[in-house]
Every structure is written in structure tokens, then in C-alpha cells.
Design a protein around this motif. Sequence first.
Motif, PDB file in Angstrom:
ATOM      1  N   TRP A 270     -15.554   7.360 -65.506  1.00 19.95           N
ATOM      2  CA  TRP A 270     -15.547   7.240 -67.048  1.00 19.95           C
ATOM      3  C   TRP A 270     -15.031   5.994 -67.440  1.00 19.95           C
ATOM      4  O   TRP A 270     -15.935   5.282 -68.279  1.00 19.95           O
ATOM      5  CB  TRP A 270     -14.643   8.204 -67.638  1.00 19.95           C
ATOM      6  N   TRP A 271     -14.140   5.291 -66.908  1.00 20.52           N
ATOM      7  CA  TRP A 271     -13.666   3.813 -67.111  1.00 20.52           C
ATOM      8  C   TRP A 271     -14.892   3.007 -66.979  1.00 20.52           C
ATOM      9  O   TRP A 271     -15.149   2.088 -67.670  1.00 20.52           O
ATOM     10  CB  TRP A 271     -12.455   3.639 -66.322  1.00 20.52           C
ATOM     11  N   HIS A 272     -15.528   3.085 -65.694  1.00 20.60           N
ATOM     12  CA  HIS A 272     -16.727   2.164 -65.416  1.00 20.60           C
ATOM     13  C   HIS A 272     -17.685   1.986 -66.493  1.00 20.60           C
ATOM     14  O   HIS A 272     -18.192   1.273 -66.889  1.00 20.60           O
ATOM     15  CB  HIS A 272     -17.091   2.088 -64.217  1.00 20.60           C
ATOM     16  N   GLN A 273     -18.148   3.421 -66.823  1.00 21.72           N
ATOM     17  CA  GLN A 273     -19.238   3.856 -67.682  1.00 21.72           C
ATOM     18  C   GLN A 273     -18.895   3.111 -68.956  1.00 21.72           C
ATOM     19  O   GLN A 273     -19.490   2.592 -69.449  1.00 21.72           O
ATOM     20  CB  GLN A 273     -19.436   5.382 -68.022  1.00 21.72           C
ATOM     21  N   LYS A 274     -17.678   3.330 -69.767  1.00 22.94           N
ATOM     22  CA  LYS A 274     -17.221   3.061 -70.907  1.00 22.94           C
ATOM     23  C   LYS A 274     -17.397   1.552 -70.944  1.00 22.94           C
ATOM     24  O   LYS A 274     -17.736   0.735 -71.780  1.00 22.94           O
ATOM     25  CB  LYS A 274     -15.857   3.609 -71.309  1.00 22.94           C
ATOM     26  N   ARG A 275     -16.732   0.925 -70.050  1.00 22.74           N
ATOM     27  CA  ARG A 275     -16.709  -0.764 -69.731  1.00 22.74           C
ATOM     28  C   ARG A 275     -18.350  -1.258 -70.060  1.00 22.74           C
ATOM     29  O   ARG A 275     -18.509  -1.998 -70.671  1.00 22.74           O
ATOM     30  CB  ARG A 275     -16.074  -1.350 -68.661  1.00 22.74           C
ATOM     31  N   ARG A 276     -18.959  -0.480 -69.142  1.00 22.96           N
ATOM     32  CA  ARG A 276     -20.503  -1.008 -69.250  1.00 22.96           C
ATOM     33  C   ARG A 276     -21.160  -0.757 -70.712  1.00 22.96           C
ATOM     34  O   ARG A 276     -21.779  -1.626 -71.174  1.00 22.96           O
ATOM     35  CB  ARG A 276     -21.149  -0.171 -68.223  1.00 22.96           C
ATOM     36  N   HIS A 277     -20.858   0.093 -71.251  1.00 22.05           N
ATOM     37  CA  HIS A 277     -21.475   0.503 -72.678  1.00 22.05           C
ATOM     38  C   HIS A 277     -20.741  -0.503 -73.703  1.00 22.05           C
ATOM     39  O   HIS A 277     -21.545  -0.963 -74.495  1.00 22.05           O
ATOM     40  CB  HIS A 277     -21.159   1.849 -73.234  1.00 22.05           C
ATOM     41  N   MET A 278     -19.374  -0.770 -73.506  1.00 25.78           N
ATOM     42  CA  MET A 278     -18.766  -1.453 -74.440  1.00 25.78           C
ATOM     43  C   MET A 278     -19.025  -2.927 -74.278  1.00 25.78           C
ATOM     44  O   MET A 278     -18.988  -3.684 -75.368  1.00 25.78           O
ATOM     45  CB  MET A 278     -17.323  -1.534 -74.404  1.00 25.78           C
ATOM     46  N   ALA A 279     -19.693  -3.154 -73.078  1.00 26.36           N
ATOM     47  CA  ALA A 279     -19.836  -4.784 -72.932  1.00 26.36           C
ATOM     48  C   ALA A 279     -21.038  -5.096 -73.777  1.00 26.36           C
ATOM     49  O   ALA A 279     -21.168  -6.332 -74.032  1.00 26.36           O
ATOM     50  CB  ALA A 279     -20.311  -4.800 -71.354  1.00 26.36           C
ATOM     51  N   GLY A 357      -5.186   9.626 -77.739  1.00 23.43           N
ATOM     52  CA  GLY A 357      -5.418   9.146 -76.509  1.00 23.43           C
ATOM     53  C   GLY A 357      -6.528   8.567 -76.368  1.00 23.43           C
ATOM     54  O   GLY A 357      -6.747   7.355 -75.669  1.00 23.43           O
ATOM     55  N   TYR A 358      -7.808   8.748 -77.347  1.00 22.10           N
ATOM     56  CA  TYR A 358      -8.806   7.864 -77.217  1.00 22.10           C
ATOM     57  C   TYR A 358      -8.569   6.537 -77.675  1.00 22.10           C
ATOM     58  O   TYR A 358      -9.198   5.242 -77.105  1.00 22.10           O
ATOM     59  CB  TYR A 358      -9.859   8.281 -78.131  1.00 22.10           C
ATOM     60  N   PHE A 359      -8.131   6.447 -78.835  1.00 24.41           N
ATOM     61  CA  PHE A 359      -7.697   5.113 -79.386  1.00 24.41           C
ATOM     62  C   PHE A 359      -6.797   4.062 -78.373  1.00 24.41           C
ATOM     63  O   PHE A 359      -6.967   2.945 -78.507  1.00 24.41           O
ATOM     64  CB  PHE A 359      -7.184   4.934 -80.713  1.00 24.41           C
ATOM     65  N   PHE A 360      -6.073   4.915 -77.686  1.00 28.74           N
ATOM     66  CA  PHE A 360      -5.331   4.156 -76.742  1.00 28.74           C
ATOM     67  C   PHE A 360      -5.899   3.703 -75.600  1.00 28.74           C
ATOM     68  O   PHE A 360      -5.871   2.399 -75.237  1.00 28.74           O
ATOM     69  CB  PHE A 360      -4.065   5.182 -76.169  1.00 28.74           C
ATOM     70  N   ALA A 361      -6.907   4.493 -75.013  1.00 25.29           N
ATOM     71  CA  ALA A 361      -7.595   4.066 -74.058  1.00 25.29           C
ATOM     72  C   ALA A 361      -8.823   3.037 -74.105  1.00 25.29           C
ATOM     73  O   ALA A 361      -9.128   1.999 -73.896  1.00 25.29           O
ATOM     74  CB  ALA A 361      -8.594   5.388 -73.613  1.00 25.29           C
ATOM     75  N   TYR A 362      -9.164   3.091 -75.839  1.00 23.66           N
ATOM     76  CA  TYR A 362      -9.975   2.059 -76.159  1.00 23.66           C
ATOM     77  C   TYR A 362      -9.416   0.495 -76.269  1.00 23.66           C
ATOM     78  O   TYR A 362     -10.034  -0.371 -76.095  1.00 23.66           O
ATOM     79  CB  TYR A 362     -10.409   2.378 -77.737  1.00 23.66           C
ATOM     80  N   PHE A 363      -8.273   0.511 -76.742  1.00 22.81           N
ATOM     81  CA  PHE A 363      -7.372  -0.637 -76.667  1.00 22.81           C
ATOM     82  C   PHE A 363      -7.269  -1.090 -75.004  1.00 22.81           C
ATOM     83  O   PHE A 363      -7.582  -2.189 -74.935  1.00 22.81           O
ATOM     84  CB  PHE A 363      -5.699  -0.388 -77.105  1.00 22.81           C
ATOM     85  N   LEU A 364      -6.982  -0.201 -74.049  1.00 19.85           N
ATOM     86  CA  LEU A 364      -7.087  -0.714 -72.792  1.00 19.85           C
ATOM     87  C   LEU A 364      -8.398  -1.149 -72.226  1.00 19.85           C
ATOM     88  O   LEU A 364      -8.375  -2.304 -71.696  1.00 19.85           O
ATOM     89  CB  LEU A 364      -6.653   0.431 -71.916  1.00 19.85           C
ATOM     90  N   LEU A 365      -9.325  -0.549 -72.578  1.00 20.36           N
ATOM     91  CA  LEU A 365     -10.655  -0.834 -72.207  1.00 20.36           C
ATOM     92  C   LEU A 365     -11.190  -2.266 -72.915  1.00 20.36           C
ATOM     93  O   LEU A 365     -11.706  -2.997 -72.289  1.00 20.36           O
ATOM     94  CB  LEU A 365     -11.773   0.235 -73.035  1.00 20.36           C
ATOM     95  N   THR A 366     -10.873  -2.525 -74.218  1.00 21.28           N
ATOM     96  CA  THR A 366     -11.161  -3.854 -74.936  1.00 21.28           C
ATOM     97  C   THR A 366     -10.373  -4.938 -74.190  1.00 21.28           C
ATOM     98  O   THR A 366     -10.982  -5.948 -73.711  1.00 21.28           O
ATOM     99  CB  THR A 366     -10.665  -3.868 -76.322  1.00 21.28           C
ATOM    100  N   ALA A 367      -9.145  -4.970 -73.700  1.00 14.74           N
ATOM    101  CA  ALA A 367      -8.361  -5.551 -73.095  1.00 14.74           C
ATOM    102  C   ALA A 367      -8.880  -5.982 -71.684  1.00 14.74           C
ATOM    103  O   ALA A 367      -8.849  -7.225 -71.374  1.00 14.74           O
ATOM    104  CB  ALA A 367      -6.818  -5.217 -72.912  1.00 14.74           C
ATOM    105  N   SER A 368      -9.415  -4.936 -71.047  1.00 13.70           N
ATOM    106  CA  SER A 368      -9.889  -5.236 -69.857  1.00 13.70           C
ATOM    107  C   SER A 368     -11.099  -6.037 -69.639  1.00 13.70           C
ATOM    108  O   SER A 368     -11.393  -6.861 -68.824  1.00 13.70           O
ATOM    109  CB  SER A 368     -10.252  -3.776 -68.844  1.00 13.70           C
ATOM    110  N   TYR A 372     -11.488  -9.373 -67.770  1.00 12.78           N
ATOM    111  CA  TYR A 372     -12.261  -9.357 -66.632  1.00 12.78           C
ATOM    112  C   TYR A 372     -13.495  -8.748 -67.044  1.00 12.78           C
ATOM    113  O   TYR A 372     -13.750  -7.245 -67.423  1.00 12.78           O
ATOM    114  CB  TYR A 372     -11.461  -8.253 -65.573  1.00 12.78           C
ATOM    115  N   ARG A 373     -14.561  -9.406 -66.857  1.00 10.46           N
ATOM    116  CA  ARG A 373     -15.994  -8.913 -67.231  1.00 10.46           C
ATOM    117  C   ARG A 373     -16.703  -9.009 -65.913  1.00 10.46           C
ATOM    118  O   ARG A 373     -17.279  -9.966 -65.716  1.00 10.46           O
ATOM    119  CB  ARG A 373     -16.666  -9.949 -68.111  1.00 10.46           C
ATOM    120  N   ASN A 374     -17.161  -7.732 -65.729  1.00  7.88           N
ATOM    121  CA  ASN A 374     -17.990  -7.523 -64.462  1.00  7.88           C
ATOM    122  C   ASN A 374     -18.369  -5.941 -64.364  1.00  7.88           C
ATOM    123  O   ASN A 374     -18.128  -5.016 -63.426  1.00  7.88           O
ATOM    124  CB  ASN A 374     -17.252  -7.817 -62.894  1.00  7.88           C
ATOM    125  N   PRO A 375     -19.114  -5.777 -65.383  1.00  7.31           N
ATOM    126  CA  PRO A 375     -19.788  -4.292 -65.728  1.00  7.31           C
ATOM    127  C   PRO A 375     -20.639  -3.761 -64.403  1.00  7.31           C
ATOM    128  O   PRO A 375     -21.454  -4.753 -63.768  1.00  7.31           O
ATOM    129  CB  PRO A 375     -20.457  -4.361 -66.660  1.00  7.31           C
TER     130      PRO A 375
END
Length: 379
Positions: A270-279, A357-368, A372-375
Motif C-alpha cells: 500500500w505504501w508504494h502504491q500511494k507513493r506512486r499515485h501521489m508522485a 490514521g489516514y491524515f497521519f499516514a498522508y503526512f508521512l507519505l508527503t515527507a517521504s 526520497y523520490r523513487n516511485p
Amino acid sequence: MPFHLSPVSWLLVLCVVVQLVYAVYYFWPFGSRHVAETLEPDSAHEAERPVSVVVAARNAADQLRQLMPVLLNQEYAKFEVVLIDDRSEDETILYAQQLTQYYPNVRLVTVERTPNNLAPKKYALTLGIKVARYPYLLFTDADCVPTSYQWLRHMARGFETGADLVLGYGPYAEAPGLLNKLVRFETLLTGLQYLSYAERGQPYMGVGRNLAYTKQTFMATKGFASHIRQLSGDDDLLVQDAVQLGRQAAVVTAAEAQTVSLAPTTWREWWHQKRRHMAAGNRYRFADRLRIGTFILANGLFYLATLAALVVPDPEWVALAGAWVVRTSTALATYAQASRRLHDRQPLWLLPALDAGYFFAYFLLTASLVLYRNPSRWK
């Protein structure tokens, strides 16, 4: 005694006011709108609006065995299925070839290699679109299954208003576990945003699991040319380009017009999927980034301000309690309406925790993404 609030309490109040504005202007009108859930067959008009259903698949033989029987039995007067085998190493190509022997409306496109530095899925879709016979294109993924044999009919009717794009909804199947609940909540919230904004005349994205547009729109945007090297964005960035050219979007939310897929089963997936979409978000128009960002920021700051209000000396309990009552009741009403409109049942008793939980995860995803950009590449 003069009325006085600390800066933290004022921030809480401001966050709640912003969320109320979004709820009243976008979300509640969307959630309360009544739409027709059934459609009568209209063979004459359907024959005048033939549809090419485009599916890109890579190593998806098992998934296609679930999907293709539903696609091929769609109740629609005239359509074809363009099946793209993208460098598969399993039985995808054999299964696809068998389908073409028995079903004349199945067309197979084979991708043997992807040119360097091009997004594989976008390249595969481009080849499929080029060979599609019909002017109306409907997309889903190999791991999705339409909820009914009326899916194509509902989505195609979206074009009757003169729209160039039709935005559908694609929920995830319900399964045990906290991750599944969080993924399904995030999907509901995302759907609520992009569909309600579109109904207000401000479309900004769609999802490739359930999206339609005209071939003319694809040609007008020069396909995926503006982002062909970016791994994500075959759906939302194309919508961005189309809207930039003045193309109009329609929204379809009927229960029979949806596609269902299996949610990620591990937090890493899920983490990698969300990073790819948010990129892809940094390529959105400024107005869209501002609109989405303000909503996300107001929600995130609300939780941060709550933590700050709890740790300061002499917390202002009345202001804190009032902000939480208003915000929680607003959020629950919003999510309940969205759940009904989108036919995506959610555990209402758990929504406050999932929201936090979602908005906390969103904060961490944005920070990542910032650090670190490598979707991941599309597999």
C-alpha cells in the motif's frame, strides 16, 4: 469577562471552518444528490455510440479469467475489448489468443518491449488506443471486475450529456484487517473529492480502474506525451491535460457502474502504491493543488493543533471539545452520505480513527516523497 482564545484554539476553529466550507459546498450536495440507478436498454443509441473497452495486462492470466467473462457478457449493443499483453511471462498471451479465436470482438495487442525511459503502462495503453476501432474508450485494469453486466451501459450513458470524459468509481473489496479498512476509507475519501469537485465543474482526476473518454480527447491531449516518462498518471494526468483544453467531464456513481478490485494486502504494498499515485500530484494545475492541499492541510492541522492544545498549560477544554464535536459530526455526516451515494459501505463507528490514521499516514507519505523520490515501476 472578555472572550479570549489562545492561538492554538483559533487554529482549531479555523480548521473546522475550512472543513465546513468544503462539506457544505462540495461534499453534502454530492452526497445528497439523487441519481438514477437503473437504465433501460436503448439499442439504437448504443449502436451509434460503440465503445472500445481497453485493458492492459502484465502477468495477469488468473485475473483475466475473472474479468473477461464479465466484460464479454456486457449488455451493450456494440463494443469490442482491446486486450494488451504487456511483456507477460505467464499464460496471459495464451489465454488472450484463445479469446480471440472464440470472440470476434476481442482484439489482442502484444507489447514485446518498452522503449527506454517511457512509462511501460502508458506505452502499452497508447498502442491499444491506436488500434481501437471505436471513438469511445472505456478503461479498467486487469485485476478489476465490473459489478454488473450493465457497467458499460452506465458508463457510456455518461457521454450523452456531451461530456468528453466520464469519471467512475472503483472501490476495493471488503476483507478482514485494519489495512483493508484504511485502504477502503482512503478510496472513499478520494472518490468523494474528485467526484464532488467534478460535479461542481472542477474535475481534476479519474481512476484508471473505471474511466472513459473519447478517442478525440486522447488525440487532442497528444496522448500521454506531456508525462510519458512519468510512471504514474495514465489516468489523473490525462484528465488534467483534457480539462486544460476545455474538455468536460461527467460523473457516474450507480452501483452497477463500478469496478471492484482487491486491496493491497501488506502495508509495504500500500505504501508504494500511494507513493506512486501521489508522485503525479506535482503536475496538477495550481488551482487543483490549492483546492486539494487546503482540504488536506486543514484536516492535518486540526490533529496537530489538538495535540498542541493538550500539552499547553491550562488547556482550553471548552474550545477543544466544541471544535471536536463540530468537526467529528461534520465528518461523520459527510462520510455517511458519501458511503450511500457511492454504494461503498464503511464501518461508521471506526471512521474517526480511520480519518486520523489516514491524515497521519498522508503526512508521512508527503515527507517521504520530499526526502526520497523513487516511485516503483509498473509491474
